[in-house]
Each structure stands twice: as structure tokens, then as C-alpha cells.
Enzyme design. Structure first.
Site, PDB file in Angstrom:
ATOM      1  N   GLN A  54       0.818  -1.223   0.000  1.00 14.72           N
ATOM      2  CA  GLN A  54       0.000   0.000   0.000  1.00 14.72           C
ATOM      3  C   GLN A  54       0.849   1.269   0.000  1.00 14.72           C
ATOM      4  OE1 GLN A  54      -2.662  -1.534   3.347  1.00 14.72           O
ATOM      5  NE2 GLN A  54      -4.097  -0.289   2.184  1.00 14.72           N
ATOM      6  N   CYS A 102     -10.907   0.099   3.517  1.00 11.16           N
ATOM      7  CA  CYS A 102      -9.479  -0.037   3.215  1.00 11.16           C
ATOM      8  C   CYS A 102      -8.924   1.343   2.929  1.00 11.16           C
ATOM      9  CB  CYS A 102      -9.281  -0.949   2.003  1.00 11.16           C
ATOM     10  SG  CYS A 102      -7.547  -1.213   1.587  1.00 11.16           S
TER      11      CYS A 102
HETATM   12 NI    NI Z   1      -6.663  -2.596   3.147  1.00 10.03          NI
END
Ligand code: NI
Length: 181
Positions: A54, A102
Site C-alpha cells: 500500500q 481499506c
Molecule cells: Ni486494506
């Protein structure tokens, strides 16, 4: 330490399979700094978890942790955990749907099916083994974060899109919904 920009869904880097880290490399300044940056970035945005892909690092590291909050009595606390090279074993075929969000899919929530009981193994930041059997919210968070290491984001796990929408619409009274991130 650095607070990183979090990649958003649509970025192809979120779809890759992450590489394991050699155990002798865990103590390196590169990996220790990566862990510090993941924790700092997660806390800066009040997330429940964050995976290295991420922030654009394609390595098998996730961090997560969530204090029990009296506003969300259904969401149990999860201890702060740094998990490297995770392996998940299913201890039940039962799945349960619950809300997730998220940091890479901002403003969206959905009910996502996850296995209710799992065992997870991996290494901590000292290279020591982690081996836990968990259920419920803790199991959900681990499955969500480890999915980031195989290029899966929670919308890709949704089965019933009647429980998929914008947080501000689904939870108008909450500044934050009790979700796994
Ligand atoms: Ni996530």
C-alpha cells in the site's frame, strides 16, 4: 521515519504478489525503517492495518493493531502486530460477513465474507516466530491485510453488492465505522 502516501485502488502496484523477506535481512535498516514507516503511516491515518504494497513496497510485511473502543463494542481490540512472511491456515470452513474498509479504497465500505477462525504464522521484527490462533475481528483483519500481499483488495472479495457503498451514506452518524482496513 516518514508518513507515506497510500496507493489507491487502480494502481497496478496493489495487484502484485509481494516477495518474502529473507530472515537474515529482517534486522537490516531497510526493513526496520519500512516497519517504522508502516506503523507511523497507519497511526497517522487512524487505520487498523497497513500492508507494505500500500506504500509501494512489494514485500511481505503487514502491520495491524486496534484498541478496543467503547464506541464500537462489537469490535474487539487487536494487539499491535508486525507480521513478516505470513502464512494463514483455515481452522474452519465457516465464513461470516462483516463491514470492511481499506485505506486504499477511501470512502467505501462493504460487507465481506471472511473465514471465522484461522491460525497465522510468520515472523516479527526481531525475526522471532509468531503463531496465533484467532477468531472474529482479529481473524478478519489478518485476512484483509494478507490479501494485500497477493494483490487482492476487499471489493474483489465481495459477494453481495447490496452491502457495498459510500461510508457517508451507510454510516451517516459515525465519523469512523468499525471496520477492518
Ligand atoms: Ni486494506
Amino acid at each position: 521515519m516518514t508518513i507515506h502516501k497510500i496507493l489507491k485502488m487502480g494502481d497496478p502496484r496493489l495487484l502484485k504478489v509481494a516477495h518474502p523477506i529473507k530472515s537474515e535481512h529482517i534486522s537490516s535498516s531497510e526493513i526496520q525503517l519500512l516497519i517504522d514507516d508502516l506503523l507511523e503511516t497507519m497511526y497517522a491515518v487512524d487505520g487498523a492495518g497497513l500492508a507494505a504494497p500500500q506504500i509501494g513496497i512489494n514485500k511481505q510485511v503487514v502491520v495491524f493493531g486496534f484498541k478496543k473502543n467503547p464506541r464500537y463494542p462489537d469490535a474487539d481490540g487487536v494487539p499491535e502486530t508486525i507480521l513478516i512472511n505470513p502464512i494463514i491456515s483455515l481452522l474452519s470452513n465457516m465464513q461470516e460477513e462483516d463491514w470492511e474498509g481499506c485505506l486504499s479504497v477511501p470512502g467505501i465500505r462493504a460487507k465481506v465474507p471472511r473465514y471465522t477462525k484461522i491460525r497465522y504464522q510468520g515472523l516479527d521484527r526481531e525475526g522471532q516466530p509468531i503463531d496465533r490462533t484467532v477468531e472474529g475481528f482479529h481473524a478478519r483483519v489478518v485476512q484483509h491485510e494478507c490479501d494485500h500481499l497477493i494483490g487482492k483488495l476487499f471489493p474483489m472479495r465481495v459477494k453481495d453488492f447490496s452491502n457495498f457503498g459510500f461510508t457517508e451514506v451507510l454510516f451517516p452518524d459515525l465519523t469512523r465505522a468499525p471496520v477492518a482496513e
